[in-house]
Motif scaffolding. Structure first.
Motif, mmCIF file in Angstrom:
data_model
loop_
_atom_site.group_PDB
_atom_site.id
_atom_site.type_symbol
_atom_site.label_atom_id
_atom_site.label_comp_id
_atom_site.label_asym_id
_atom_site.label_seq_id
_atom_site.Cartn_x
_atom_site.Cartn_y
_atom_site.Cartn_z
ATOM 1 N N GLY A 70 38.449 13.534 55.458
ATOM 2 C CA GLY A 70 38.765 13.742 54.053
ATOM 3 C C GLY A 70 37.929 14.855 53.434
ATOM 4 N N ILE A 71 36.655 14.909 53.795
ATOM 5 C CA ILE A 71 35.756 15.938 53.270
ATOM 6 C C ILE A 71 36.224 17.334 53.671
ATOM 7 N N ILE A 72 36.484 17.502 54.960
ATOM 8 C CA ILE A 72 36.871 18.821 55.463
ATOM 9 C C ILE A 72 38.253 19.223 54.959
ATOM 10 N N SER A 73 39.167 18.271 54.859
ATOM 11 C CA SER A 73 40.528 18.573 54.411
ATOM 12 C C SER A 73 40.551 19.145 52.997
ATOM 13 N N PHE A 74 39.604 18.703 52.153
ATOM 14 C CA PHE A 74 39.615 19.126 50.753
ATOM 15 C C PHE A 74 38.552 20.181 50.439
ATOM 16 N N TYR A 75 37.914 20.718 51.474
ATOM 17 C CA TYR A 75 36.957 21.819 51.227
ATOM 18 C C TYR A 75 37.668 23.011 50.600
ATOM 19 N N TYR A 76 38.866 23.296 51.038
ATOM 20 C CA TYR A 76 39.628 24.446 50.549
ATOM 21 C C TYR A 76 39.844 24.379 49.039
ATOM 22 N N VAL A 77 40.014 23.163 48.507
ATOM 23 C CA VAL A 77 40.281 22.992 47.076
ATOM 24 C C VAL A 77 39.129 23.540 46.243
ATOM 25 N N PHE A 78 37.887 23.353 46.725
ATOM 26 C CA PHE A 78 36.716 23.766 45.958
ATOM 27 C C PHE A 78 36.083 25.058 46.494
ATOM 28 N N GLY A 79 35.922 25.149 47.807
ATOM 29 C CA GLY A 79 35.258 26.317 48.385
ATOM 30 C C GLY A 79 36.046 27.598 48.225
ATOM 31 N N ALA A 80 37.379 27.489 48.185
ATOM 32 C CA ALA A 80 38.238 28.671 48.024
ATOM 33 C C ALA A 80 39.027 28.597 46.720
ATOM 34 N N ALA A 81 38.498 27.855 45.756
ATOM 35 C CA ALA A 81 39.187 27.729 44.465
ATOM 36 C C ALA A 81 39.279 29.084 43.772
ATOM 37 N N GLU A 82 40.313 29.244 42.987
ATOM 38 C CA GLU A 82 40.472 30.487 42.220
ATOM 39 C C GLU A 82 40.019 30.240 40.787
ATOM 40 N N PRO A 83 38.815 30.682 40.418
ATOM 41 C CA PRO A 83 38.345 30.480 39.041
ATOM 42 C C PRO A 83 39.061 31.423 38.085
ATOM 43 N N ASP A 84 38.992 31.117 36.810
ATOM 44 C CA ASP A 84 39.531 32.045 35.817
ATOM 45 C C ASP A 84 38.803 33.380 35.929
ATOM 46 N N HIS A 85 39.541 34.457 35.756
ATOM 47 C CA HIS A 85 38.938 35.788 35.873
ATOM 48 C C HIS A 85 39.702 36.778 35.003
ATOM 49 N N ARG A 86 39.079 37.892 34.753
ATOM 50 C CA ARG A 86 39.675 38.981 33.987
ATOM 51 C C ARG A 86 39.104 40.300 34.499
ATOM 52 N N CYS A 87 39.692 41.397 34.057
ATOM 53 C CA CYS A 87 39.198 42.711 34.449
ATOM 54 C C CYS A 87 37.828 42.986 33.813
ATOM 55 N N ARG A 88 36.985 43.661 34.551
ATOM 56 C CA ARG A 88 35.682 44.074 34.029
ATOM 57 C C ARG A 88 35.871 45.292 33.113
ATOM 58 N N LEU A 89 35.187 45.288 31.981
ATOM 59 C CA LEU A 89 35.241 46.439 31.077
ATOM 60 C C LEU A 89 34.499 47.622 31.688
ATOM 61 N N PRO A 90 34.943 48.854 31.419
ATOM 62 C CA PRO A 90 34.239 50.033 31.953
ATOM 63 C C PRO A 90 32.815 50.119 31.424
ATOM 64 N N ASN A 91 31.939 50.753 32.177
ATOM 65 C CA ASN A 91 30.532 50.877 31.779
ATOM 66 C C ASN A 91 30.358 51.636 30.474
ATOM 67 N N ASN A 92 31.245 52.608 30.227
ATOM 68 C CA ASN A 92 31.110 53.362 28.976
ATOM 69 C C ASN A 92 31.564 52.558 27.755
ATOM 70 N N ILE A 93 32.249 51.440 27.983
ATOM 71 C CA ILE A 93 32.661 50.559 26.882
ATOM 72 C C ILE A 93 31.650 49.428 26.701
ATOM 73 N N TRP A 94 31.317 48.765 27.813
ATOM 74 C CA TRP A 94 30.331 47.654 27.793
ATOM 75 C C TRP A 94 29.569 47.686 29.113
ATOM 76 N N PRO A 95 28.355 48.255 29.096
ATOM 77 C CA PRO A 95 27.632 48.511 30.354
ATOM 78 C C PRO A 95 27.303 47.267 31.175
ATOM 79 N N ASP A 96 27.101 46.139 30.534
ATOM 80 C CA ASP A 96 26.653 44.946 31.262
ATOM 81 C C ASP A 96 27.658 43.814 31.079
#
Length: 535
Positions: A70-96
């Protein structure tokens, strides 16, 4: 005369083929004759104690492997989960720009100005950004990489390898590698029928542990590119998938350590232990919040169960099928002693049982386990049986993993979704155990539980549009019904085949079930989230 010669040759061919089945036929004939006197190995197991201290003690430790599965079967759910994400702003707009959520009002304004919102207006688009150079509404793929939200899953391999957007399908390879190693059952099952359940369980466990240990050390402490790490992780996932073979072997062994009166109960203990594994992996994932630390937690859990393998008994039915009567007597005495039974309670019946055993066949060469397995598995009736059960197994496995993986994507915490799924899954296993003990039997119980699953599948895409709470309820009920369906097939299929080829046949069945498990992550990675409910 040529017609007679042809007929004689055909008869000789049939005789040669049937000679390979002689030992199994003799055993079956022996069992039939013994049944009239009430003496059978099943009855002797009952007299030795078919569900006492011996079985309970070993079931506790054997189910460590079930939990590991059971542990190994569900590793994919958490270890390879797709978190929310967005594009990074350019350095000249927001450096950090390193935080997914805005750190102040100005940061929020920049994000809203340069990254479009999704259709519902709740979050930002994940893979596109406005072309900033000419301040137009032209959309382009993220040129500066992505920013991930680590508040839920932590640091996943999906983030490390950027397996999102146009590279999203690569993530499914991790689940595919895990499930693909299930095809090893085609070989391991046959070897278990030849060399024993215990011996093959020990070998597979050692190979699994050492391979995972070496690959995890390499990934943890040796510098490498992401692509190289991905290849090593695929190898690690393939080795981890050998737990499927171990689970199959131990599942068969648990059924064969008790009488027919308790096989369904023993099988369902294994299934419930599998759901405990789901709870444990959820706890590990919540505490570690890192895909590599989660790998180490899983490996340590597996390592803790290795010492028990030395004490694990062999199957009495396997000993009988191989006519290793001295070892059979030893294991029966061990069972009787630990269950508090006296020698007088069972030994006289065992002696009568031995006296009625057939002599070793002197016709032709000794039939090897492999020859017997090949012959029986090429038998038309056996193959029809295997084909039907494998098609059922493919369907139930596909639906099981599709619903299970989908629970982490519902509008609730993924940890809570998996935990609730584990609870209703255990309830499904208990329900199936009760149903198959009634007049419905295996087949009637399967039809009822599968019908409930079909109803849930039809309702999910309809309900999703109107009520998220109702969707969660229907999805969880679907997990309940498909879990009960799966449990019935796993118990029923081994009972369809004789002991001498049981692991081979079960291995064939479970190997083809892996096709359903392999297809699930491919569907999830290939289909847009808005259409997930339809798949």
């Amino acid at each position: 005369m040529s017609g007679e010669d042809s007929e004689i040759e055909s008869i000789h061919a049939d005789i040669n083929k049937n000679n390979l089945q002689i030992e199994q036929i003799d055993i079956n004939r022996s069992l039939s004759s013994l049944a009239t006197t009430g003496i059978s190995l099943d009855n002797i197991l009952r007299k030795c104690g078919d569900f006492g201290r011996f079985q309970i003690l070993h079931y506790i430790f054997m189910n460590w492997i079930s939990m590991s599965f059971g542990i190994i079967s569900f590793y994919y759910v958490f270890g390879a989960a797709e978190p929310d994400h967005r594009c990074r702003l350019p350095n000249n707009i927001w450096p950090d720009d390193t935080q997914y959520n805005p750190i102040n009002h100005t940061h929020e304004l920049y994000i809203n100005n340069y990254i479009p919102k999704t259709k519902d207006g709740k979050t930002w688009e994940k893979c596109i950004v406005y072309k900033i150079e000419n301040q137009t509404n032209t959309l382009i793929n993220c040129p500066n990489g992505w920013i991930y939200d680590r508040s839920i899953f932590g640091y996943t391999f999906t983030e490390e390898a950027n397996f999102i957007c146009q590279n999203k399908s690569h993530k499914s390879w991790l689940a595919t590698a895990l499930q693909f190693s299930g095809f090893s059952l085609l070989i391991i099952g046959s070897l278990a029928d030849k060399y024993g359940r215990k011996k093959m369980t020990v070998i597979v466990t050692i190979v699994l542990f050492l391979t995972c240990l070496i690959t995890q050390i390499i990934m943890q402490w040796i510098p490498m590119t992401v692509n190289t790490k991905f290849i090593i992780l695929l190898l690690n996932q393939f080795a981890s998938g050998l737990i499927t073979a171990n689970y199959s072997l131990v599942f068969i062994l648990m059924l064969e350590l008790t009488s027919s009166a308790h096989t369904s109960f023993a099988g369902n203990l294994s299934f419930i232990s599998y759901t405990i594994g789901e709870v444990i992996i959820t706890l590990f994932a919540y505490l570690t919040r890192h895909w590599q630390l989660l790998k180490w937690a899983n490996l340590i859990f597996i390592a803790l169960g290795i010492p028990y393998l030395y004490f694990m008994p062999e199957s009495p039915l396997y000993m009988y099928a191989k006519r290793r009567y001295n070892e059979l007597e030893h294991i029966l005495r061990r069972i009787a002693n630990q269950n508090g039974r006296q020698e007088t309670d069972w030994y006289s019946y065992y002696q009568d049982f031995l006296q009625n055993q057939p002599k070793k066949s002197s016709r032709g060469n000794t039939v090897t386990s492999f020859q017997q397995s090949v012959n029986l598995l090429t038998n038309r009736k056996t193959m029809i049986k295997l084909s039907i059960t494998s098609l059922i197994g493919f369907t139930t496995t596909l639906i099981y993993f599709q619903i299970s993986y989908g629970l982490a994507a519902l509008d609730i915490s993924p940890y809570l979704g998996i935990l609730l799924g584990a609870v209703v899954e255990a309830a499904g296993y208990i329900t199936s155990s009760v149903l198959i003990s009634t007049r419905l039997g295996r087949k009637g119980s399967f039809i009822i539980m599968m019908s409930l699953t079909i109803l849930c599948i039809l309702l999910i895409p309809i309900i999703t549009k109107y009520n998220s709470i109702a969707t969660i309820f229907i999805a969880q009920f679907g997990k309940y019904s498909i879990s009960g369906t799966t449990a019935i097939t796993w118990i029923f299929v081994p009972e369809l085949f004789p002991t001498s080829i049981r692991s081979t046949a079960n291995g064939f069945f479970l190997a083809l079930c892996r096709f359903g498990a392999i297809l699930t992550p491919i569907l999830n990675a290939s289909v847009s989230k808005e259409y997930t409910s339809y798949t």
